[in-house]
Motif scaffolding. Structure first.
Motif, PDB file in Angstrom:
ATOM      1  N   ILE B   4      38.610  47.809  19.934  1.00  0.00           N
ATOM      2  CA  ILE B   4      38.337  46.633  20.754  1.00  0.00           C
ATOM      3  C   ILE B   4      39.432  46.536  21.807  1.00  0.00           C
ATOM      4  N   GLY B   5      39.045  46.529  23.056  1.00  0.00           N
ATOM      5  CA  GLY B   5      40.033  46.460  24.133  1.00  0.00           C
ATOM      6  C   GLY B   5      39.775  45.258  25.016  1.00  0.00           C
ATOM      7  N   LEU B   6      40.511  45.208  26.113  1.00  0.00           N
ATOM      8  CA  LEU B   6      40.386  44.087  27.046  1.00  0.00           C
ATOM      9  C   LEU B   6      38.950  43.940  27.545  1.00  0.00           C
ATOM     10  N   THR B   7      38.316  45.083  27.820  1.00  0.00           N
ATOM     11  CA  THR B   7      36.972  45.039  28.393  1.00  0.00           C
ATOM     12  C   THR B   7      36.001  44.266  27.505  1.00  0.00           C
ATOM     13  N   HIS B   8      36.135  44.452  26.217  1.00  0.00           N
ATOM     14  CA  HIS B   8      35.212  43.768  25.307  1.00  0.00           C
ATOM     15  C   HIS B   8      35.368  42.256  25.409  1.00  0.00           C
ATOM     16  N   TYR B   9      36.621  41.834  25.474  1.00  0.00           N
ATOM     17  CA  TYR B   9      36.841  40.394  25.605  1.00  0.00           C
ATOM     18  C   TYR B   9      36.284  39.887  26.928  1.00  0.00           C
ATOM     19  N   LEU B  10      36.460  40.693  27.985  1.00  0.00           N
ATOM     20  CA  LEU B  10      35.981  40.244  29.292  1.00  0.00           C
ATOM     21  C   LEU B  10      34.463  40.160  29.300  1.00  0.00           C
ATOM     22  N   ILE B  11      33.809  41.101  28.593  1.00  0.00           N
ATOM     23  CA  ILE B  11      32.344  41.040  28.538  1.00  0.00           C
ATOM     24  C   ILE B  11      31.902  39.798  27.767  1.00  0.00           C
ATOM     25  N   LEU B  12      32.596  39.527  26.667  1.00  0.00           N
ATOM     26  CA  LEU B  12      32.286  38.311  25.913  1.00  0.00           C
ATOM     27  C   LEU B  12      32.449  37.082  26.801  1.00  0.00           C
ATOM     28  N   SER B  13      33.574  37.051  27.524  1.00  0.00           N
ATOM     29  CA  SER B  13      33.844  35.910  28.385  1.00  0.00           C
ATOM     30  C   SER B  13      32.774  35.784  29.471  1.00  0.00           C
ATOM     31  N   ALA B  15      29.717  36.773  29.265  1.00  0.00           N
ATOM     32  CA  ALA B  15      28.486  36.307  28.639  1.00  0.00           C
ATOM     33  C   ALA B  15      28.529  34.799  28.434  1.00  0.00           C
ATOM     34  N   VAL B  16      29.675  34.290  27.947  1.00  0.00           N
ATOM     35  CA  VAL B  16      29.799  32.839  27.741  1.00  0.00           C
ATOM     36  C   VAL B  16      29.705  32.121  29.083  1.00  0.00           C
ATOM     37  N   LEU B  17      30.329  32.709  30.122  1.00  0.00           N
ATOM     38  CA  LEU B  17      30.261  32.109  31.457  1.00  0.00           C
ATOM     39  C   LEU B  17      28.807  31.999  31.913  1.00  0.00           C
ATOM     40  N   CYS B  18      28.040  33.078  31.715  1.00  0.00           N
ATOM     41  CA  CYS B  18      26.650  33.058  32.168  1.00  0.00           C
ATOM     42  C   CYS B  18      25.849  32.006  31.406  1.00  0.00           C
ATOM     43  N   ASN B  29      19.749  16.619  31.357  1.00  0.00           N
ATOM     44  CA  ASN B  29      20.478  15.628  30.592  1.00  0.00           C
ATOM     45  C   ASN B  29      21.968  15.747  30.919  1.00  0.00           C
ATOM     46  N   ALA B  30      22.620  14.625  31.217  1.00  0.00           N
ATOM     47  CA  ALA B  30      24.026  14.673  31.643  1.00  0.00           C
ATOM     48  C   ALA B  30      24.905  15.313  30.571  1.00  0.00           C
ATOM     49  N   ILE B  31      24.636  14.972  29.298  1.00  0.00           N
ATOM     50  CA  ILE B  31      25.443  15.565  28.223  1.00  0.00           C
ATOM     51  C   ILE B  31      25.209  17.073  28.178  1.00  0.00           C
ATOM     52  N   GLY B  32      23.968  17.489  28.427  1.00  0.00           N
ATOM     53  CA  GLY B  32      23.672  18.924  28.455  1.00  0.00           C
ATOM     54  C   GLY B  32      24.506  19.636  29.499  1.00  0.00           C
ATOM     55  N   ILE B  33      24.605  19.035  30.687  1.00  0.00           N
ATOM     56  CA  ILE B  33      25.405  19.655  31.744  1.00  0.00           C
ATOM     57  C   ILE B  33      26.861  19.738  31.321  1.00  0.00           C
ATOM     58  N   LEU B  34      27.333  18.688  30.653  1.00  0.00           N
ATOM     59  CA  LEU B  34      28.725  18.715  30.207  1.00  0.00           C
ATOM     60  C   LEU B  34      28.958  19.814  29.183  1.00  0.00           C
ATOM     61  N   ILE B  35      27.946  20.064  28.332  1.00  0.00           N
ATOM     62  CA  ILE B  35      28.086  21.165  27.370  1.00  0.00           C
ATOM     63  C   ILE B  35      28.199  22.491  28.122  1.00  0.00           C
ATOM     64  N   GLY B  36      27.437  22.615  29.213  1.00  0.00           N
ATOM     65  CA  GLY B  36      27.563  23.821  30.044  1.00  0.00           C
ATOM     66  C   GLY B  36      28.966  23.973  30.598  1.00  0.00           C
ATOM     67  N   VAL B  37      29.541  22.837  31.049  1.00  0.00           N
ATOM     68  CA  VAL B  37      30.911  22.878  31.567  1.00  0.00           C
ATOM     69  C   VAL B  37      31.866  23.336  30.476  1.00  0.00           C
ATOM     70  N   GLU B  38      31.667  22.821  29.260  1.00  0.00           N
ATOM     71  CA  GLU B  38      32.548  23.224  28.157  1.00  0.00           C
ATOM     72  C   GLU B  38      32.438  24.728  27.892  1.00  0.00           C
ATOM     73  N   LEU B  39      31.210  25.251  27.993  1.00  0.00           N
ATOM     74  CA  LEU B  39      31.048  26.696  27.779  1.00  0.00           C
ATOM     75  C   LEU B  39      31.839  27.488  28.811  1.00  0.00           C
ATOM     76  N   VAL B  40      31.752  27.050  30.074  1.00  0.00           N
ATOM     77  CA  VAL B  40      32.511  27.758  31.110  1.00  0.00           C
ATOM     78  C   VAL B  40      33.999  27.676  30.810  1.00  0.00           C
ATOM     79  N   LEU B  41      34.456  26.495  30.389  1.00  0.00           N
ATOM     80  CA  LEU B  41      35.886  26.361  30.090  1.00  0.00           C
ATOM     81  C   LEU B  41      36.278  27.258  28.921  1.00  0.00           C
ATOM     82  N   ASN B  42      35.372  27.432  27.949  1.00  0.00           N
ATOM     83  CA  ASN B  42      35.686  28.338  26.847  1.00  0.00           C
ATOM     84  C   ASN B  42      35.782  29.779  27.329  1.00  0.00           C
ATOM     85  N   SER B  43      34.922  30.146  28.263  1.00  0.00           N
ATOM     86  CA  SER B  43      35.025  31.512  28.785  1.00  0.00           C
ATOM     87  C   SER B  43      36.343  31.675  29.537  1.00  0.00           C
TER      88      SER B  43
END
Lengths: 570, 104
Positions: B4-13, B15-18, B29-43
């Motif tokens: 497992i190298g950097l590339t794998h983490y970047l691909i995971l990130s 995917a989460v971004l997408c 739904n406003a809460i739904g959009i906020l969940i999307g924002v949280e996903l981007v922040l996790n990536s």
């Protein structure tokens, strides 16, 4: 590392940081005061006023120490400083605190006409002011993100401060969702930049980006530029840099309300209370503009070691991007303002247009003409100063009319020249100044921006100059709609006597605008030139490379770099 | 041999971004959009931590940045949910398409 890490909070550093600490203290005092005095928004207002004055005093007291060159600190010794104290941040702090005093005074004037509205207002106001102050004084990506969030989060809440108002609720939801999305995208850009350059210091990132661009243009695509760490050559390619920079600038464009990230602005401004609209219209844009100028200057400074022709080409992409966004922002704002009936919405679009004018000057910062007599940074600073007075005056009158008539439409202004001449006349001064016509300050502010555009020359800058002049013509029509309503339309509405302090405040703003446009034309610019003159640039890599080059013949004939004194913590 | 190298983490990130971008763009739904924002922040966090782990000179800016991003995400969620509550009290829905009183 561990010894460094605990030594960076020296008393000396904390003293330089005291203006921000004073704002934090103000926040705490406002929160604690209800335990002693009971819940009273007037007490909170007075505390905010005192806090702003103390902040100004502390800022001025440390200003002398950075007159000769900025300092940075509050970071481990081996790293570049997290926060910057230099002339530019001193200037912005003083202006922002003066504006906060103005907004607080406007709130006091309004509170005598409406019911008590809760002291949390000032917690949010001071909180967002703290964020903006930090925005103007940092070149660290993490700090930039935190500062923008610190400025944004209270702004979201303060827009929806009037909880029972449906429009306010809707405005704040739109603002928070738009802001959250933009902040997330910005953070993604920051993480990419960190991955590519392994530092959060914008000075070093700019230097590496420029080196990469140079190698991309002149040497070969895959090669690593000489003198730059070969940390991760694979990740350094143009599309990745482009995406990262674009994502990063989305967050700043959101704060500036640059098209196409402006959609929050009219809605948030219309839904918010008018004091909040006044505050956001200047402060959030001015802070983001100072940050943008600082960032662009970091990139421009990084090209300093290159021959002049390469300098021009290496960053012209950034100049064109900022310039085109500025032109679109300005034009979009002015044309959209034309069809508005709500005065707050009209001013929202007007503020978008003004942000466009300021961004034009920021585009000039990319290519600092050597020996330029019209510094674009100084032009932005003068514009911000004048814009504070124009907006405070115009919003002050709009607020007093809205509080009296209960209507925020332009129709409420009809016959104001007869009903309340003492506020109608200063309103005309502010509006004409917003258009940018003499003999008011707005003309001078715009003039310096146009002069710096003209002096920079080139297709882009002449194009921007023409766009700015044409936009001034367009803006004439919608500002004069208000003037026409005030003096040439009369629906026979009742005359009223506006409150004395309010009248005094808007007249003072108008007088200042006349003075800035007639008497003190040169002085603000001289002052701004001084304050824009020596920006602090934390360029660790650049300085290291220069030391290694050791005055090699290749670097001696190129542009001399203004050496920043990267100051050791002790 | 599979490392497992950097590339794998970047691909995971990525995917989460997408996922995050998709959620932000499709939810009403406003809460739904906020969940999307949280996903981007996790990536963003995955990016920060992975880049930091694989940087050669051993700094820890990225780890610190990730901690700050977590705090920012929490603060933003708190403010945003409060504001959504307020909208719900006023118009009995958090469907962002229904917030159409302000336009123009």
């Amino acid at each position: 590392m561990s010894a460094d890490a605990i030594k960076f909070l020296t008393p000396d550093m904390l003293r330089l940081f005291s203006p921000e600490l004073a704002l934090v203290a103000t926040l705490v005092v406002i929160l604690v005061a209800p335990l002693i005095f009971g819940r009273s928004s007037r007490v909170a207002g007075w505390i905010a006023l005192v806090g702003a004055c103390v902040t100004i005093w502390l800022t001025l007291s440390v200003a002398g120490e950075v007159r000769g060159g900025g300092r940075s600190g509050l970071a481990p010794q081996s790293a570049a400083g997290m926060l910057i104290l230099d002339n530019l941040s001193v200037y912005f702090k003083v202006i922002l605190m003066l504006f906060m005093v103005g907004v607080t005074v406007l709130w006091f004037i309004g509170s005598s006409e409406k019911e008590d509205r809760g002291e949390e207002f000032f917690v949010l106001l001071v909180g967002s002011a703290l964020g903006m102050v930090l925005m103007a004084g940092t070149l660290n990506l993490l700090m930039i993100v935190i500062a923008i969030e610190l400025a944004s989060l209270p702004s979201y809440a303060i827009v929806g401060f009037n909880k029972r108002n449906r429009l306010a609720a809707e405005a704040s939801v739109k603002y928070v969702i738009f802001g959250g999305v933009c902040a997330a995208i910005m953070l993604y850009g920051v993480s990419l930049l960190y991955g590519m350059y392994h530092t959060l210091n914008v000075g070093d990132i700019a230097y590496s980006v420029v080196a990469d661009l140079q190698s991309y243009r002149t040497v070969d695509v895959s090669g690593v530029a000489a003198g730059v760490d070969a940390m991760m050559p694979a990740a350094r390619n143009m599309p990745a840099i482009g995406v990262a920079l674009f994502c990063f600038f989305v967050g700043i464009a959101f704060k500036i309300a640059a098209v196409p990230f402006h959609f929050w602005c009219p809605d948030a401004f219309e839904g918010a209370q008018i004091e909040v609209t006044t505050w956001l219209s200047v402060s959030s844009k001015a802070a983001a503009m100072v940050l943008l100028v600082r960032l662009v200057d970091a990139f421009a400074a990084a090209t300093g070691a290159l021959p002049f022709a390469v300098q021009i080409s290496s960053l012209s992409g950034i100049a064109w991007a900022i310039g085109i966004v500025a032109a679109i922002t300005c034009t979009w704002g002015n044309f959209s303002a034309y069809k508005q009936d709500n005065i707050k919405r009209l001013f929202a679009y007007s503020s978008i247009a003004h942000a466009g004018y300021m961004m034009m000057a920021a585009a000039v910062v990319v290519h600092p003409a050597s020996g330029a007599s019209h510094s674009p940074i100084a032009a932005v600073l003068v514009y911000i100063l004048i814009y504070v007075f124009m907006n405070l005056g115009a919003f002050g009158v709009a607020a007093m009319v809205a509080w009296r008539t209960g209507s925020e439409s332009i129709d409420a202004f009809s016959g104001l020249g007869r009903r309340a001449p003492w506020i109608a006349v200063p309103m005309v001064c502010c509006l004409v100044s917003l258009v940018g016509l003499p003999p008011f300050g707005g003309f001078i502010g715009k003039l310096w921006i146009l002069m710096s555009l003209g002096e920079a020359g080139g297709t882009l800058y002449w194009g921007l100059l023409i766009v700015a002049v044409l936009n001034t013509l367009v803006s004439l029509f919608f500002y004069l709609r208000i003037v026409k309503a005030m003096f040439f339309a009369d629906d026979g509405l009742d005359a009223f006597t506006p409150s004395i302090p309010g009248t005094a405040m808007v007249n003072a703003c108008a007088i200042v605008l006349v003075l800035l446009g007639v008497v003190f034309i040169q002085q603000p610019r001289d002052m701004a030139n001084e304050y824009a003159g020596n920006l602090f640039r934390p360029n660790v890599l650049q300085q290291r490379d220069q030391r290694q080059a050791g005055g090699a013949p290749g670097s001696s004939h190129s542009e001399p770099i203004r050496l920043t004194h990267l100051d050791a913590v002790e | 041999m599979f490392l497992i190298g950097l590339t794998h983490y970047l691909i995971l990130s990525a995917a989460v971004l997408c996922c995050g971008l998709f959620v932000m763009m499709t939810k009403r739904n406003a809460i739904g959009i906020l969940i999307g924002v949280e996903l981007v922040l996790n990536s963003v966090n995955i990016n920060f931590v992975a880049f930091d782990r694989y940087r050669p000179d051993g700094g820890f800016d990225g780890q610190v940045a990730a901690l700050f991003v977590i705090v920012l995400a929490a603060a933003e969620a708190a403010v945003a949910v409060a504001i959504c509550m307020n909208l719900y009290k006023n118009i009995n829905t958090i469907d962002v398409d229904r917030g159409d009183a302000l336009h123009g």
